[in-house]
Design a protein around this motif. Structure first.
Motif, PDB file in Angstrom:
ATOM      1  N   VAL A   1      -8.446  73.163   0.147  1.00 35.95           N
ATOM      2  CA  VAL A   1      -9.391  73.669  -0.861  1.00 35.95           C
ATOM      3  C   VAL A   1     -10.641  74.203  -0.165  1.00 35.95           C
ATOM      4  N   ALA A   2     -11.128  73.472   0.832  1.00 31.96           N
ATOM      5  CA  ALA A   2     -12.301  73.922   1.585  1.00 31.96           C
ATOM      6  C   ALA A   2     -12.007  75.238   2.306  1.00 31.96           C
ATOM      7  N   ARG A   3     -10.812  75.366   2.834  1.00 31.87           N
ATOM      8  CA  ARG A   3     -10.414  76.594   3.542  1.00 31.87           C
ATOM      9  C   ARG A   3     -10.373  77.780   2.579  1.00 31.87           C
ATOM     10  N   VAL A   4      -9.845  77.565   1.379  1.00 33.01           N
ATOM     11  CA  VAL A   4      -9.818  78.631   0.365  1.00 33.01           C
ATOM     12  C   VAL A   4     -11.245  79.064   0.040  1.00 33.01           C
ATOM     13  N   LYS A   5     -12.137  78.090  -0.146  1.00 36.70           N
ATOM     14  CA  LYS A   5     -13.536  78.416  -0.444  1.00 36.70           C
ATOM     15  C   LYS A   5     -14.179  79.175   0.713  1.00 36.70           C
TER      16      LYS A   5
ATOM     17  N   GLY B   1       4.460  71.350   1.073  1.00 41.17           N
ATOM     18  CA  GLY B   1       5.440  71.821   0.104  1.00 41.17           C
ATOM     19  C   GLY B   1       5.933  73.214   0.428  1.00 41.17           C
ATOM     20  N   ARG B   2       6.547  73.821  -0.568  1.00 40.24           N
ATOM     21  CA  ARG B   2       7.073  75.167  -0.391  1.00 40.24           C
ATOM     22  C   ARG B   2       6.801  75.983  -1.629  1.00 40.24           C
ATOM     23  N   ASP B   3       7.147  77.252  -1.571  1.00 36.46           N
ATOM     24  CA  ASP B   3       6.862  78.204  -2.646  1.00 36.46           C
ATOM     25  C   ASP B   3       7.187  77.608  -4.011  1.00 36.46           C
ATOM     26  N   GLY B   4       6.214  77.634  -4.884  1.00 33.90           N
ATOM     27  CA  GLY B   4       6.395  77.107  -6.228  1.00 33.90           C
ATOM     28  C   GLY B   4       6.035  75.646  -6.365  1.00 33.90           C
ATOM     29  N   ALA B   5       5.923  74.929  -5.267  1.00 31.35           N
ATOM     30  CA  ALA B   5       5.609  73.496  -5.319  1.00 31.35           C
ATOM     31  C   ALA B   5       4.594  73.113  -4.237  1.00 31.35           C
ATOM     32  N   TYR B   6       3.631  73.994  -4.008  1.00 39.02           N
ATOM     33  CA  TYR B   6       2.622  73.701  -2.993  1.00 39.02           C
ATOM     34  C   TYR B   6       1.700  72.584  -3.454  1.00 39.02           C
ATOM     35  N   ARG B   7       1.238  71.789  -2.489  1.00 42.99           N
ATOM     36  CA  ARG B   7       0.265  70.723  -2.724  1.00 42.99           C
ATOM     37  C   ARG B   7      -0.887  70.948  -1.758  1.00 42.99           C
ATOM     38  N   PHE B   8      -2.101  70.993  -2.284  1.00 45.71           N
ATOM     39  CA  PHE B   8      -3.277  71.312  -1.497  1.00 45.71           C
ATOM     40  C   PHE B   8      -4.139  70.082  -1.301  1.00 45.71           C
TER      41      PHE B   8
ATOM     42  N   LEU C   1      -5.660  74.113  -8.507  1.00 49.19           N
ATOM     43  CA  LEU C   1      -6.507  74.818  -7.541  1.00 49.19           C
ATOM     44  C   LEU C   1      -7.119  76.057  -8.166  1.00 49.19           C
ATOM     45  N   LEU C   2      -6.313  76.797  -8.925  1.00 45.59           N
ATOM     46  CA  LEU C   2      -6.807  78.015  -9.557  1.00 45.59           C
ATOM     47  C   LEU C   2      -7.857  77.722 -10.624  1.00 45.59           C
ATOM     48  N   THR C   3      -7.832  76.536 -11.206  1.00 47.62           N
ATOM     49  CA  THR C   3      -8.883  76.178 -12.166  1.00 47.62           C
ATOM     50  C   THR C   3     -10.116  75.623 -11.459  1.00 47.62           C
ATOM     51  N   VAL C   4      -9.908  74.964 -10.328  1.00 49.63           N
ATOM     52  CA  VAL C   4     -11.030  74.423  -9.555  1.00 49.63           C
ATOM     53  C   VAL C   4     -11.839  75.560  -8.926  1.00 49.63           C
ATOM     54  N   ILE C   5     -11.161  76.626  -8.564  1.00 41.64           N
ATOM     55  CA  ILE C   5     -11.824  77.777  -7.956  1.00 41.64           C
ATOM     56  C   ILE C   5     -11.641  78.968  -8.898  1.00 41.64           C
ATOM     57  N   PRO C   6     -12.524  79.082  -9.885  1.00 40.54           N
ATOM     58  CA  PRO C   6     -12.377  80.171 -10.859  1.00 40.54           C
ATOM     59  C   PRO C   6     -12.522  81.541 -10.194  1.00 40.54           C
ATOM     60  N   GLY C   7     -11.758  82.483 -10.680  1.00 39.36           N
ATOM     61  CA  GLY C   7     -11.826  83.838 -10.148  1.00 39.36           C
ATOM     62  C   GLY C   7     -10.917  84.075  -8.962  1.00 39.36           C
ATOM     63  N   LEU C   8     -10.210  83.053  -8.509  1.00 41.66           N
ATOM     64  CA  LEU C   8      -9.274  83.218  -7.395  1.00 41.66           C
ATOM     65  C   LEU C   8      -7.950  83.739  -7.946  1.00 41.66           C
TER      66      LEU C   8
END
Length: 92
Positions: free
Chosen positions: A44-48, A32-39, A7-14
């Motif tokens: 991804v759309a929500r993050v954007k 998932g939970r802390d350290g093992a989240y699955r998006f 996710l961090l590579t798909v959305i650069p600068g996050l």
């Protein structure tokens, strides 16, 4: 579904710290939970969306929960209207 690093590579600068805070605030709800989240794609759309609201529209973090809640309500109403307006299949 993708993990945090992808996710961090798909959305650069996050910044990872921003993502973690948004998850803690329940603005994003990955599997998932802390350290093992699955998006999922919706996550991804929500993050954007959050990034766009914050960076382009300059919505401050104190107002983001209200804006996100209102947008969620608008999207829910649109889905409901779509169901109401959907053609009814008739069985003769």
């Amino acid at each position: 579904m993708i993990g945090v690093e992808v996710l961090l590579t798909v959305i650069p600068g996050l910044p990872k710290s921003d993502l973690e805070r948004w998850i803690a605030n329940n603005w994003i709800k990955p599997d998932g939970r802390d350290g093992a989240y699955r998006f999922a794609d919706i996550d991804v759309a929500r993050v954007k969306l959050i990034l766009e609201l914050r960076d382009e529209l300059e919505v401050n973090e104190a107002a983001l929960p209200v804006v996100l809640l209102l947008l969620d309500q608008v999207y829910d109403l649109r889905r409901q209207i779509g169901r109401i307006n959907a053609p009814v299949s008739r069985q003769d």
